[in-house]
Design an enzyme around this catalytic site. Structure first.
Site, mmCIF file in Angstrom:
data_model
loop_
_atom_site.group_PDB
_atom_site.id
_atom_site.type_symbol
_atom_site.label_atom_id
_atom_site.label_comp_id
_atom_site.label_asym_id
_atom_site.label_seq_id
_atom_site.Cartn_x
_atom_site.Cartn_y
_atom_site.Cartn_z
ATOM 1 N N SER A 69 24.112 25.695 9.146
ATOM 2 C CA SER A 69 25.286 26.072 8.360
ATOM 3 C C SER A 69 25.527 27.577 8.359
ATOM 4 C CB SER A 69 25.125 25.572 6.923
ATOM 5 O OG SER A 69 25.078 24.163 6.897
ATOM 6 N N GLU A 126 30.336 19.194 12.089
ATOM 7 C CA GLU A 126 31.542 19.987 11.791
ATOM 8 C C GLU A 126 31.468 20.601 10.393
ATOM 9 O OE1 GLU A 126 31.747 18.255 14.320
ATOM 10 O OE2 GLU A 126 33.632 18.422 15.416
#
Length: 386
Positions: free
Chosen positions: A131, A367
């Site tokens: 992330s 994503e």
């Protein structure tokens, strides 16, 4: 530019029949073999599915975002592994090139991407960088080749790269110069056949069998300077633009899978009898179906509204994150209810529900995790409020 309505309706009908007649009957086979049959891939190429988002001048269908999302919803009516076969060519594997590529780069690569002659991948994640994508450690060092031409030498490892096992071209995010953080990241087009490129063994995954992920290893890879996308330091911005678009596409797939699950639940509940009547007549079953349908409709509306806003060139960073967050969490809840409605049968492989239950778990991770979407939504909400 949108297709005329008659042409698009014909495309949508073709995709719908392809999913129903060709893909759904193969779901168990793909799960067992962990591979998509070659003849199915060939049919996908012939239908133009590898070039949904690529301009007509480069051989693609040039769908609008609304049109692409509507196609993605239809493709969600079968196992998501089928869509992944061409998903990177349509989305994260090609869009950096579409958004930031030079005319020469686009002319060289986009026609072959649109035809499916080459497969693309997007390489951002690293073994200890997920992330926190602005902290990539893969290095790109300026150098000269033996002929004196400008190159970059790339070294590092990228992890969990979708379609890496068959990709011919990677969009790689690497650190240039000494600047820390997102501003030090640049984007490169890295062909698979360059010396120093190697691919790890595909990972064993919980779900979405047939869609492979593997490591991309870069060992002092000589990448021509002409293969850089945009200027030095623009890689993170390019990556975020690519992911914004990809999130909307994934949200649409989530809607499609939810619709499939709901249809299966309704059919099963009408046939399965308990206490002398179909379980569809029991109110607690009806409640689960009602909740699932309501959430799926809300997700569909959010996805298509956001897609229309994107087509109108509006800023949809917040809305794309919200669509991905809501749709991916929604389909997880729908899949859980589907297992409950099927009862013991929902836990058995023959019915396919447990497979979809495993398949959809990934949507809350790639994503950008749900938690990353929450951070984006909060940040953008406060920014707009200010």
């Amino acid at each position: 530019m949108a297709l005329d309505s008659e042409t698009f309706d014909a495309l949508l009908d073709t995709v719908r029949r392809f999913v129903r007649d060709r893909l759904r009957p193969l779901e168990a086979e793909v799960e067992a073999a962990d591979a998509i049959p070659d003849d199915i891939v060939a049919e996908m190429k012939a239908m133009g599915l590898f070039g949904l988002s690529i301009a007509e001048e480069h051989g693609g269908l040039a769908l609008t975002m609304v049109e692409e999302c509507r196609v993605a919803i239809e493709l969600g009516h079968t196992t998501p592994a089928f869509r992944s076969t061409f998903g990177t060519n349509v989305g994260i594997g090609s869009q950096g090139l579409v958004m930031a590529g030079t005319p020469a780069q686009q002319t060289e690569w986009l026609p072959r991407i649109a035809s499916g002659d080459i497969i693309t991948s997007f390489a951002l994640t690293e073994p200890d960088i997920g992330s926190d994508s602005g902290a990539v450690k893969t290095r790109a060092v300026r150098a000269k080749d033996e002929a004196g031409a400008d190159i970059y030498r790339l070294s590092g490892t990228k992890r969990y790269i979708t379609n890496a096992d068959k990709a011919d071209l990677f969009t790689v995010m690497a650190r240039t110069g000494d600047e820390a953080g997102a501003r030090g990241v640049s984007a490169f087009l890295v062909p698979r056949d360059l010396p120093g490129v190697s691919i790890g063994e595909p990972e064993k995954k919980m779900g979405q069998k047939g869609a492979k992920v593997a490591d991309l290893n870069l060992d002092d890879v000589p990448v021509p300077a002409a293969n850089r996308l945009g200027a030095e330091g623009e890689g993170f911005r390019i990556a975020m633009r690519v992911l914004d678009r990809g999130r909307l596409h994934i949200a649409a797939v989530c809607v499609g899978v939810a619709e499939r699950l709901i249809a299966d639940c309704v059919a099963y509940a009408a046939e399965r009898r308990q206490f002398g009547k179909p379980i569809a007549e029991h109110q607690l079953i009806q409640a689960m179906i009602a909740d699932s349908k309501t959430e799926a409709l809300a997700a569909r509306a959010l996805v298509l509204e956001t897609a229309a806003a994107k087509d109108a060139s509006r800023d949809v960073v917040l809305e794309s994150a919200a669509a991905k967050l809501f749709a991916s969490e929604m389909v997880g809840r729908v899949a859980d209810r589907a297992v409950q409605i099927y009862g013991g049968a929902g836990y058995i492989a023959d019915y396919g529900i447990e497979r979809l239950y495993r398949d959809v778990r990934l949507f809350r991770i790639y994503e950008g995790t749900s938690q990353i979407q929450q951070l984006i939504i909060a940040r953008e909400t406060m920014k707009r409020g200010g």
